[in-house]
Design a protein around this motif. Structure first.
Motif, PDB file in Angstrom:
ATOM      1  N   PRO A 601      65.937 -79.464  52.567  1.00  0.00           N
ATOM      2  CA  PRO A 601      65.127 -78.315  52.046  1.00  0.00           C
ATOM      3  C   PRO A 601      66.252 -77.672  50.605  1.00  0.00           C
ATOM      4  N   ARG A 602      67.750 -77.607  50.627  1.00  0.00           N
ATOM      5  CA  ARG A 602      68.551 -77.131  50.268  1.00  0.00           C
ATOM      6  C   ARG A 602      68.232 -78.060  48.809  1.00  0.00           C
ATOM      7  N   LYS A 605      65.508 -77.518  47.184  1.00  0.00           N
ATOM      8  CA  LYS A 605      65.661 -76.413  45.890  1.00  0.00           C
ATOM      9  C   LYS A 605      66.215 -76.250  44.843  1.00  0.00           C
ATOM     10  N   LEU A 608      64.432 -78.095  42.415  1.00  0.00           N
ATOM     11  CA  LEU A 608      63.104 -77.660  41.453  1.00  0.00           C
ATOM     12  C   LEU A 608      63.370 -76.892  40.820  1.00  0.00           C
ATOM     13  N   GLU A 609      64.417 -76.267  41.007  1.00  0.00           N
ATOM     14  CA  GLU A 609      65.464 -75.132  40.507  1.00  0.00           C
ATOM     15  C   GLU A 609      65.391 -75.565  39.218  1.00  0.00           C
ATOM     16  N   THR A 625      55.175 -75.736  44.799  1.00  0.00           N
ATOM     17  CA  THR A 625      56.482 -75.743  45.986  1.00  0.00           C
ATOM     18  C   THR A 625      57.662 -75.132  45.517  1.00  0.00           C
ATOM     19  N   LEU A 626      58.261 -74.821  44.726  1.00  0.00           N
ATOM     20  CA  LEU A 626      59.236 -74.083  44.237  1.00  0.00           C
ATOM     21  C   LEU A 626      59.112 -72.323  45.119  1.00  0.00           C
ATOM     22  N   LEU A 629      58.936 -72.595  49.023  1.00  0.00           N
ATOM     23  CA  LEU A 629      60.113 -72.841  49.269  1.00  0.00           C
ATOM     24  C   LEU A 629      60.990 -71.331  49.133  1.00  0.00           C
ATOM     25  N   ARG A 630      60.182 -70.298  48.483  1.00  0.00           N
ATOM     26  CA  ARG A 630      61.347 -69.149  48.153  1.00  0.00           C
ATOM     27  C   ARG A 630      60.989 -67.976  48.962  1.00  0.00           C
ATOM     28  N   ASN A 633      62.038 -68.925  52.745  1.00  0.00           N
ATOM     29  CA  ASN A 633      63.684 -68.292  52.513  1.00  0.00           C
ATOM     30  C   ASN A 633      63.777 -67.168  53.022  1.00  0.00           C
ATOM     31  N   LEU A 646      66.566 -62.531  46.754  1.00  0.00           N
ATOM     32  CA  LEU A 646      64.684 -62.819  47.159  1.00  0.00           C
ATOM     33  C   LEU A 646      63.420 -63.475  47.173  1.00  0.00           C
ATOM     34  N   GLU A 649      63.417 -63.318  44.001  1.00  0.00           N
ATOM     35  CA  GLU A 649      62.996 -64.433  42.765  1.00  0.00           C
ATOM     36  C   GLU A 649      61.650 -64.808  42.777  1.00  0.00           C
TER      37      GLU A 649
END
Length: 941
Positions: A601-602, A605, A608-609, A625-626, A629-630, A633, A646, A649
């Motif tokens: 996942p790291r 991310k 994707l970013e 997906t981003l 993922l956010r 988190n 978060l 974001e």
């Protein structure tokens, strides 16, 4: 020099004495039947034969009586008197039916040359086209030899005094032929022969002591001295193209071969040579054993009548004696009808018929002379299948003798004709692996190997541990030199553990999948595999990243992520120079690589970013997906500050505008993770105002309910009704909010007062004071509306009464036209003029210029047309039931909709009279009244 004592002797010719047939049309010679009803006595030639030749389907003889005889293939003997005394020389051309002869018509040394055209007749005999003396000068000498070029432009005559005359031009005519003395010498001339080499014509001249050649096609006829050895009469001949048309001189010590400018090879054939002849690639030599004292060729032949002579037929190419036999006193050897004919002094003719090639090969096979059989087959131009059969038999013979090295060399020569499995089975023994390797190597070099052969050869190399030969086999310089199936070779080398060799083949021949398989599955060199992918062209790099991405991400996630970033943004292979960096690269679909990050996942991310920042037009799946993922988190974060970050974001991503078209998926994600701010934002973005209000209602956020109605009530007025119902059901004191809702309902006239009262009746806390102001204002507005409607009714009634009076006046009273000016040009009205009941008058020429029809007033026409269009529109819309029902349901004031449709005439049937008048002023009164009615109606409104 080749010694014939080392040459093997064979019997490749069948010998038979030629016999006369019973009838005149008996069988042809070569050979004649030895017994049976068709055979008769032996064929005997006329006595006194002095000279022989052959060609054009006949054997030609000359005798001591001056007769020339022809023996045909049917063994019919014919002749004619060519000379009065004797015939000494004959030359039958092969390409023309021309015979050249030398003989004597009178006593003394005065030979005559005669040219005979055998196709033409003169009194039953061949036509003699030319006669001339053979001796060019006055000194008498004897003719020793004669030759004629096949083009009929050259004829050479040799003499015993050593001179040679050359006739140039057409030899059949005196007029076009010139004679010159070409050669003078001290030794008798024993042989002549013409040789054509391109445009040059050479003449070989041989004497008893030397050999020379002349270029007779030029003017000066240059001479070349070839040798200082000569030969006797009839001991020279010209070979065929199999021996490059070399001139053969048969001396007593050796047989020499000559080119026009040099001497060629020689052969040590012993014996005193008497006759040399060339026949279909064979050299025919008639010789006398050295034990018998040699005699001069220029002496009387009667002294040789009892000599034993040996006839040998040599194959100079293959170095063997094809036939050898002893004859008594041979006169000459002739070749015709594909056979050799030996004439002896006793008048008999012996036929030598060559055996067929297959018979000769079988004879050689019985003696295990395979090399000689191969050479013979090549010289006989045997086809490749026949040669392969010989090679196979030779290989089998050597194999049976235990000579495996020699056997495999012969089997190699069968490649392309013999099934490889036949050979491979013989050498599968481990002790013969070297021989099998040699065979398989050649099979690959000739590009005839299949995948199984490649597998076997590579296994041979690996068994022998012959790395040098293995590298030599696989490391070809170019793709065109590859003689094996590369994929098979890679697979075999991989199985044998030769990873470096397999990698070389895979990389050199662009088998990227195999290269990566070996690196990742066998060697475990993940860094090198990733580097290799970075060098590949875009299509291969993309496909291999999809195939091996999970493995690489598991072991080297950071490097893998970096390569993916480049692949999905602006990919260029790593081997490209810096000068190409300005050219636009290609990019892959980043959404397709998301599954690679399943356990990372790291890195996901970061990827994707990066894509969302560098490439805003990334596929929607990247943003979905981003967001997921956010939200994950955010949901799992415990630290308030980090959680707030978060949260910001996620909200920022939702507000980026990337979820306008697919907000439903984002909504599901927010609901799954209980991200309420995101849910509300998406409700508002998707115009789901009902859901927004329900959310606030569920959480009893009254102020927010009112705010939703205020912000979005214009787009969806039913929100206020729902809000009123919501507050009406609340038992709490919601007077403030009910008053706000009622105020907006009153301003927008959203609900009938009765429905408002019924709705609030469910709330026990809602007293009359809550809706008192609403009801008072509503009643006042209705009173005002009633007064306005009554006033409008009175006005419509007055207008209707006035219009009816005007119509009545038009029907009952005459119309007086008192206009003095034209309504168009405002000039004084003059006759002829046009008047309308509406009161407008026109000059006739003005009316014709501006009017669109004869029955309509140009001034009133625009207004009348509008009225007529309105009537037609009402007529067309009368039956629009669905539209009427829809407007009735959606309108806040249903009575106004009904009144509007009633005014359009929807509920009655209108009859529209549109009959046009036939003249300008003679229109019917009814149509005029209708127009006036329409005009007044339009003015009144």
């Amino acid at each position: 020099m080749a010694a014939y004592l080392q040459w093997r002797r064979f019997v490749f010719f069948d010998k038979e004495v030629v016999k006369e047939p019973l009838g005149s049309d008996g069988p042809a010679p070569g050979p004649a039947p030895a017994a049976g009803p068709a055979a008769s006595k032996l064929l005997c030639l006329p006595p006194g034969i002095t000279v022989c030749d052959s060609g054009r389907g006949s054997l030609v003889f000359g005798d001591m009586e001056g007769q020339v005889w022809f023996l045909s293939r049917s063994l019919q003997l014919t002749g004619f008197q060519a000379y009065k005394l004797r015939v000494t020389h004959l030359y039958q051309l092969k390409q023309h039916n021309i015979l050249a002869s030398v003989g004597e018509d009178e006593q003394g040394i005065n030979p005559l040359v005669k040219i005979w055209n055998l196709e033409k007749r003169d009194g039953g005999n061949p036509l003699c086209t030319r006669i001339f003396p053979a001796i060019p000068g006055t000194e008498p000498t004897v003719v020793s030899c004669l030759t004629v070029h096949e083009n009929l432009n050259f004829m050479a005559i040799g003499f015993t005094d050593g001179s040679v005359t050359l006739n140039k031009g057409d030899i059949t005519r005196d007029r076009h032929s010139k004679t010159q003395i070409l050669h003078k010498g001290n030794y008798p001339v024993t042989g002549l022969a013409f040789r054509q080499a391109g445009k040059n014509t050479h003449l070989f001249v041989v004497t008893t002591e030397n050999v020379q050649s002349y270029i007779v096609s030029g003017k000066d006829c240059p001479r070349v001295e070839l040798d200082t050895h000569g030969c006797g009469l009839r001991c020279s001949a010209l070979s065929d193209p199999s021996q490059d048309l070399q001139f053969i001189v048969a001396g007593d010590e050796c047989v020499y071969l000559y080119q026009p400018d040099e001497r060629g090879p020689c052969f040590a054939f012993e014996g005193h040579k008497l006759i040399a002849h060339w026949f279909r690639g064979y050299l025919v030599i008639v010789s006398r054993d050295r034990k018998v004292s040699p005699k001069s060729e220029f002496t009387n032949r009667d002294s040789q009548s009892s000599d034993k002579q040996i006839l040998n037929i040599y194959d100079l190419c293959n170095k063997f004696i094809a036939y050898s036999a002893v004859f008594e006193d041979i006169v000459d050897v002739l070749a015709e009808w594909g056979s050799l004919y030996v004439l002896t002094r006793d008048g008999r003719v012996h036929a030598l018929q060559e055996k067929d090639t297959q018979t000769k090969l079988e004879m050689l096979f019985k003696k295990n002379l395979f090399e000689m059989a191969i050479n013979l087959a090549k010289s006989q131009h045997l086809d490749s299948d026949g040669l392969a059969q010989i090679f196979m038999q030779y290989g089998d013979h050597l194999y049976s003798k235990g000579n495996h090295d020699g056997a495999v060399q012969q089997y190699i020569r069968t490649i392309g004709k013999l099934e490889p499995s036949y050979v491979i089975r013989k050498f599968l023994d481990a002790q013969r692996i070297h021989n099998l390797t040699a065979y398989l190597q050649t099979l690959h070099r000739q590009s005839l190997a299949n995948a199984d052969h490649t597998t076997l050869l590579l296994n041979c190399y690996t068994k022998l541990k012959d790395s040098l030969r293995l590298e030599e086999f696989i490391k070809t310089k170019s793709e065109s030199e590859v003689h094996f199936d590369v994929e098979t070779a890679i697979r075999v080398l991989r199985q044998a553990g030769y990873y470096s060799h397999a990698l070389y083949l895979a990389e050199h021949h662009a088998h990227h999948e195999w290269y990566l398989k070996i690196q990742l599955e066998d060697i475990k060199n993940y860094q090198e595999a990733l580097r290799y992918i970075g060098k590949l062209p875009f299509e291969q790099a993309e496909s291999n990243m999809k195939r091996y991405g999970k493995i690489l991400m598991h072991h080297i996630p950071e490097q893998m992520t970096q390569l993916l970033k480049g692949l999905c943004t602006n990919y260029r292979p790593s081997f490209e120079g810096q000068g190409d960096r300005e050219s636009p690269g290609r990019r892959a679909n980043s959404e397709e690589f998301i599954p690679i990050f399943a356990n990372n996942p790291r890195e996901l991310k970061a990827f994707l970013e990066h894509m969302s920042a560098v490439q805003p037009d990334s596929p929607q799946g990247i943003y979905d997906t981003l967001l997921e993922l956010r939200l994950q988190n955010w949901a799992h974060e415990k630290d308030p500050q980090v959680k707030e970050k978060l949260h910001a974001e996620a909200i920022s991503l939702l507000k980026s505008g990337r979820f306008c078209d697919v907000f439903d998926k984002a909504l599901v994600l927010c609901q799954m993770h209980d991200f309420q701010d995101g849910v509300l934002h998406l409700y508002e973005q998707g115009k789901l105002y009902q859901q927004m209000m329900h959310y606030y209602m569920q959480h009893e956020q009254y102020r927010q309910v009112i705010e939703v109605c205020e912000r979005h009530g214009e787009q969806e007025p039913s929100l206020w009704e729902q809000a009123l119902s919501y507050f009406a059901r609340k038992e709490e004191d919601c007077k403030e909010y009910v008053a706000a809702v009622l105020k907006h309902i009153e301003n927008k006239n959203l609900m009938p007062p009765l429905l408002v009262v019924q709705t609030l009746a469910h709330n026990s806390t809602a007293t009359l004071s809550v809706i008192r102001d609403y009801l008072v204002q509503k009643l006042q507005k209705q009173s005002q509306q009633i007064a306005q409607d009554e006033l409008r009714v009175r006005r419509y009634r007055e207008e209707t009464t006035r219009i009816r009076q005007e119509i009545q006046e038009l029907k009952a009273s005459p119309k007086i036209f008192q206009k003095t000016k034209c309504s168009i040009c405002n000039s004084a009205l003059e006759l002829p003029s046009v008047h309308f009941l509406c009161g407008h008058s026109f000059h006739q020429h003005c009316f014709e210029s501006y009017s669109e029809s004869d029955a309509d007033c140009p001034t009133c026409l625009p207004e009348n047309r509008k009225v007529m269009d309105m009537i037609r529109a009402q007529e067309q819309k009368r039956d629009l039931h669905d539209q009427f029902q829809h407007q009735l349901k959606c309108s806040n004031d249903s009575f106004s909709v009904i009144a509007d449709y009633f005014g359009r005439g929807v509920f009655n049937k209108l009859t529209l009279l549109t009959d046009p008048p036939t003249a300008r002023l003679a229109g019917s009164l009814e149509s005029g009244l209708q127009r006036d009615l329409l005009v007044h109606s339009r003015r009144g409104t």
